[in-house]
Design an enzyme around this catalytic site. Structure first.
Site, PDB file in Angstrom:
ATOM      1  N   LYS A   1       0.836  -1.186   0.000  1.00 47.22           N
ATOM      2  CA  LYS A   1       0.000   0.000   0.000  1.00 47.22           C
ATOM      3  C   LYS A   1       0.878   1.245   0.000  1.00 47.22           C
ATOM      4  CE  LYS A   1      -4.206  -1.681   0.042  1.00 47.22           C
ATOM      5  NZ  LYS A   1      -5.222  -1.315  -0.969  1.00 47.22           N
TER       6      LYS A   1
ATOM      7  N   LYS B   1     -12.947  -8.304  -8.011  1.00 49.80           N
ATOM      8  CA  LYS B   1     -13.346  -8.794  -6.699  1.00 49.80           C
ATOM      9  C   LYS B   1     -14.765  -9.331  -6.799  1.00 49.80           C
ATOM     10  CE  LYS B   1     -10.257  -5.490  -4.500  1.00 49.80           C
ATOM     11  NZ  LYS B   1     -10.063  -4.332  -3.603  1.00 49.80           N
TER      12      LYS B   1
ATOM     13  N   ASP C   1      -8.542  -1.050 -10.508  1.00 49.04           N
ATOM     14  CA  ASP C   1      -9.373  -1.710  -9.497  1.00 49.04           C
ATOM     15  C   ASP C   1     -10.652  -0.904  -9.304  1.00 49.04           C
ATOM     16  OD1 ASP C   1     -10.572  -2.856  -7.282  1.00 49.04           O
ATOM     17  OD2 ASP C   1      -8.969  -2.385  -5.895  1.00 49.04           O
TER      18      ASP C   1
ATOM     19  N   ASP D   1      -0.109  -0.374  -4.627  1.00 49.73           N
ATOM     20  CA  ASP D   1      -1.515  -0.009  -4.763  1.00 49.73           C
ATOM     21  C   ASP D   1      -1.727   1.359  -4.125  1.00 49.73           C
ATOM     22  OD1 ASP D   1      -4.250   0.166  -4.940  1.00 49.73           O
ATOM     23  OD2 ASP D   1      -4.681  -1.453  -3.535  1.00 49.73           O
TER      24      ASP D   1
ATOM     25  N   GLU E   1      -1.083  -0.406  -9.154  1.00 50.89           N
ATOM     26  CA  GLU E   1      -2.540  -0.581  -9.118  1.00 50.89           C
ATOM     27  C   GLU E   1      -3.244   0.726  -8.782  1.00 50.89           C
ATOM     28  OE1 GLU E   1      -5.780  -3.014  -6.349  1.00 50.89           O
ATOM     29  OE2 GLU E   1      -3.857  -3.958  -6.813  1.00 50.89           O
TER      30      GLU E   1
END
Length: 326
Positions: A107, A214, A190, A138, A164
């Site tokens: 992250k 997801k 995403d 991400d 991401e």
């Protein structure tokens, strides 16, 4: 067919899973679990989501509990370690909880932190994993294009697998992809897929090299597979910070993809101090198959009465949304 609300409530269990490290702004992850004819499923949209968005997560849960799922084409799924926005000094301890994982998602762009914090964290991951490790970052859309370009340059020395959701919008992603293409760092989408009214826009705009999908936010496995086919891009299946029950749905999605080029973000059970079942990675992968919660764990992790009431009320409202859509 939408099952009666009473049937969902009859088996509903609301759990609260404590986390090793604060992640996505929470220290405890709440979820509502229920059982259908095909097995257990999870309804766990994040608490800030409005009912219209949360109802799509309920669609996914009902689909998983009531319908036969697509046949798997693999029996284990390679998964990545997930490194929250922790200080660099804590990275090794985080990675140690993801047994055998060869890939780490880190992250970055955490509000209140700096690019220097991100660089230090990613450097610590590279030093811990060695040159063979794969590192993806991400940003959850928190950079603008210039910030993202600067960050990608700063992180390039660590041999990124991909970045991401570096920016929030599809046009920003498309512009950044043009700017960094010469560096050979792919861009993954995403939020531009799962939170968009037009999830295929990112593919049409040439704004991403791959999709992060997801199961819950996309309304279930079948819909997610249709999306990947229509987009024509490689996909990585990831967790929405699910319990082991929700993870097993993500695993079923990953198992049904015709091709799977990347490790998936489905090892997140290792972020919890406790879970309703054990689906932590072993040798960098997790098995394909439905998961049944442990009865003792359901009791041990039961949410307080007022939180159970909150989730049952939310389930009731979202069921009403689905009735209206039908």
């Amino acid at each position: 067919m939408l099952p009666p609300l009473a049937e969902l409530i009859d088996s509903a269990r609301v759990v609260a899973l404590p986390m090793h490290t604060r992640f996505r702004g929470v220290d405890t992850r709440e979820a509502l679990l229920f059982e259908g004819p095909e097995g257990w499923a999870e309804f766990s949209p994040f608490v800030e989501y409005e009912d219209a968005e949360a109802a799509t997560w309920l669609t996914a849960a009902i689909d998983f509990a009531w319908k036969t799922q697509p046949a798997p084409v693999r029996d284990r799924i390679g998964v990545n370690a997930t490194v929250p926005a922790v200080p660099a000094s804590e990275v090794a301890a985080v990675l140690a909880r993801f047994a055998g994982c060869r890939t780490a998602k880190v992250k970055v762009a955490e509000p209140g932190q700096t690019l220097a914090d991100d660089v230090a964290r990613v450097r610590a991951v590279r030093e811990t994993m060695g040159p063979e490790g794969r590192i993806r970052v991400d940003a959850n859309g928190f950079w603008n294009v210039d910030e993202a370009e600067h960050a990608v340059h700063a992180l390039n020395e660590f041999d990124l697998e991909y970045v991401e959701q570096p920016c929030a919008t599809v046009p920003e992603l498309a512009e950044l992809r043009k700017r960094v293409k010469y560096m050979g760092i792919p861009v993954a989408a995403d939020e531009s897929v799962r939170k968009s009214s037009d999830p295929l826009a990112v593919a049409r705009a040439g704004a991403a090299d791959l999709l992060v999908i997801k199961a819950q936010p996309l309304g279930g496995i079948t819909h997610a597979l249709q999306l990947v086919t229509a987009a024509g891009l490689p996909a990585v299946v990831s967790s929405a910070l699910d319990t082991a029950i929700g993870l097993s749905q993500g695993v079923a999605l990953a198992a049904a993809l015709p091709t799977l080029e990347f490790d998936c973000g489905l090892g997140t059970s290792s972020l919890f101090l406790d879970d309703v079942a054990d689906l932590r990675p072993v040798d960098g992968s997790i098995p394909v198959g439905r998961v049944t919660p442990d009865a003792a764990a359901l009791d041990r992790l039961a949410a307080p009465a007022e939180r159970r009431d909150w989730w049952i009320e939310r389930l009731t409202r979202c069921h009403g949304v689905l009735e209206g859509r039908a």
